[in-house]
Design an enzyme around this catalytic site. Structure first.
Site, short mmCIF file in Angstrom:
data_model
loop_
_atom_site.label_atom_id
_atom_site.label_comp_id
_atom_site.label_asym_id
_atom_site.label_seq_id
_atom_site.Cartn_x
_atom_site.Cartn_y
_atom_site.Cartn_z
N ARG A 265 -5.70 -1.24 -3.67
CA ARG A 265 -5.20 -2.19 -4.68
C ARG A 265 -5.43 -3.65 -4.27
O ARG A 265 -5.31 -4.54 -5.10
CB ARG A 265 -3.72 -1.94 -4.96
CG ARG A 265 -3.47 -0.65 -5.71
CD ARG A 265 -2.04 -0.51 -6.17
NE ARG A 265 -1.86 0.60 -7.10
CZ ARG A 265 -1.46 1.83 -6.76
NH1 ARG A 265 -1.19 2.11 -5.50
NH2 ARG A 265 -1.34 2.76 -7.67
N HIS B 163 -8.78 4.52 5.09
CA HIS B 163 -9.21 5.88 4.77
C HIS B 163 -10.20 6.39 5.82
O HIS B 163 -10.13 7.54 6.25
CB HIS B 163 -9.95 5.91 3.42
CG HIS B 163 -9.13 5.50 2.24
ND1 HIS B 163 -9.35 4.34 1.55
CD2 HIS B 163 -8.08 6.10 1.61
CE1 HIS B 163 -8.50 4.24 0.54
NE2 HIS B 163 -7.71 5.29 0.56
P1 AMP Z 1 -4.97 6.69 -1.38
O1 AMP Z 1 -6.45 6.68 -1.63
O2 AMP Z 1 -4.32 5.36 -1.53
O3 AMP Z 1 -4.27 7.79 -2.12
O4 AMP Z 1 -4.79 7.04 0.16
C1 AMP Z 1 -5.36 8.19 0.72
C2 AMP Z 1 -4.86 8.33 2.12
O5 AMP Z 1 -5.21 7.18 2.89
C3 AMP Z 1 -3.33 8.44 2.20
O6 AMP Z 1 -2.99 9.39 3.20
C4 AMP Z 1 -2.92 7.05 2.60
O7 AMP Z 1 -1.69 7.00 3.30
C5 AMP Z 1 -4.07 6.66 3.50
N1 AMP Z 1 -4.16 5.19 3.64
C6 AMP Z 1 -4.20 4.28 2.64
N2 AMP Z 1 -4.24 3.03 3.15
C7 AMP Z 1 -4.22 3.17 4.51
C8 AMP Z 1 -4.24 2.25 5.61
N3 AMP Z 1 -4.28 0.93 5.41
N4 AMP Z 1 -4.22 2.76 6.86
C9 AMP Z 1 -4.16 4.09 7.07
N5 AMP Z 1 -4.16 5.01 6.08
C10 AMP Z 1 -4.18 4.56 4.81
#
Ligand code: AMP
Length: 269
Positions: free
Chosen positions: A175, A25
């Protein structure tokens, strides 16, 4: 607030998240800070993208730490709406992207993307971004949202940033917090499988069936209890399945490790 910022002639970058932030993030926030004057990071565990029985209530939440991390990464505003603000009583309006959501994650989670596209539309309308940054980690989500952004005519620059991985190789994910050390090493099976796919392609193998067979073997050898939801080979922008690995083919997979459903992907060529 957004109107005031744009009124001052400043551009707005938006990074939507569900919180429990990790380096993945933060890399998006840094990227947004390079591209816009003011960076808004939203934290919202969006109920409409979880189906009944999924991990909405147990999803890791860590707002205090998140706010500090956002500040240190160049975020200017943290937007933490309440569910009632986004979905007032008697809420009835949803945004749906058609074709791109009928495959991959959409097959296993049929109501998921409708929740994602709806909440992101609402975030666009509230935050009025000039630039948004999403992660390649959820590549179908990025492709779907990019389509929605174009289709609805939002004048927003859409950036897809690379996946940030743990030193061992597996993709950072909120997760991962569910795992102990042993389970974390089992979670490596997704990365090992993708790596073996990439190596096979480098060695000249272009048959998705052959590669999938090997990937299944790698996953089972790393974590015998892993439940493979899907392994797929698609063209990046259209998400159409490929018969032969070619330039732009992306391999993606969803695997359940100790009750936690993980996804990952890799461009193979
Ligand atoms: P989330 O909090 O899981 O909804 O993710 C928020 C944003 O962070 C989304 O655009 C995801 O694709 C991105 N994201 C989550 N994990 C990663 C990662 N390991 N590397 C790059 N971006 C990520």
């Amino acid at each position: 607030m957004a109107r005031q910022i744009t009124g001052e002639g400043k551009t707005i970058g938006l990074v939507p998240t569900m919180g429990s932030l990790h380096e993945g993030h933060l890399s998006l926030i840094r990227r947004a800070a390079q591209k816009a004057d003011v960076v808004i990071v939203s934290i919202f565990v969006n109920p409409t993208q979880f189906a009944p029985g999924e991990d909405f209530s147990s999803y890791p939440r860590n707002e205090k730490n998140d706010i500090e991390k956002i500040r240190l990464s160049g975020g200017d505003i943290v937007f933490i709406p309440k569910a009632i603000d986004i979905y007032p009583d008697d809420y009835q309006t949803y945004v749906t992207v058609e074709e791109l959501t009928r495959t991959l994650e959409g097959t296993s989670r049929p109501t998921h993307f409708r929740g994602v596209t709806t909440v992101v539309t609402k975030l666009y309308n509230i935050c009025r971004p000039d630039v948004v940054v999403f992660g390649m980690k959820d590549f179908q989500q990025a492709v779907v949202l990019r389509q929605m952004t174009t289709d609805l005519g939002y004048p927003i620059k859409f950036i897809i940033a690379p996946t940030v991985r743990e030193p061992e190789g597996f993709a950072m994910s909120s997760r991962n917090a569910f795992f102990d050390n042993e389970q974390r090493s089992d979670a490596l099976c997704l990365y090992y499988a993708l790596r073996s796919a990439r190596d096979m392609v480098k060695a000249g193998i272009t048959s998705p069936e052959k590669i999938e067979k090997e990937m299944r073997a790698v996953i089972k050898a790393t974590c015998s209890t892993a439940g493979i939801d899907y392994i797929a080979f698609n063209e990046f922008s259209t998400l159409r399945p490929v018969k032969k690995i070619a330039k732009g083919t992306i391999c993606s997979l969803a695997v359940i490790i100790h009750g936690v459903r993980l996804i990952d992907n890799m461009k193979l060529m």
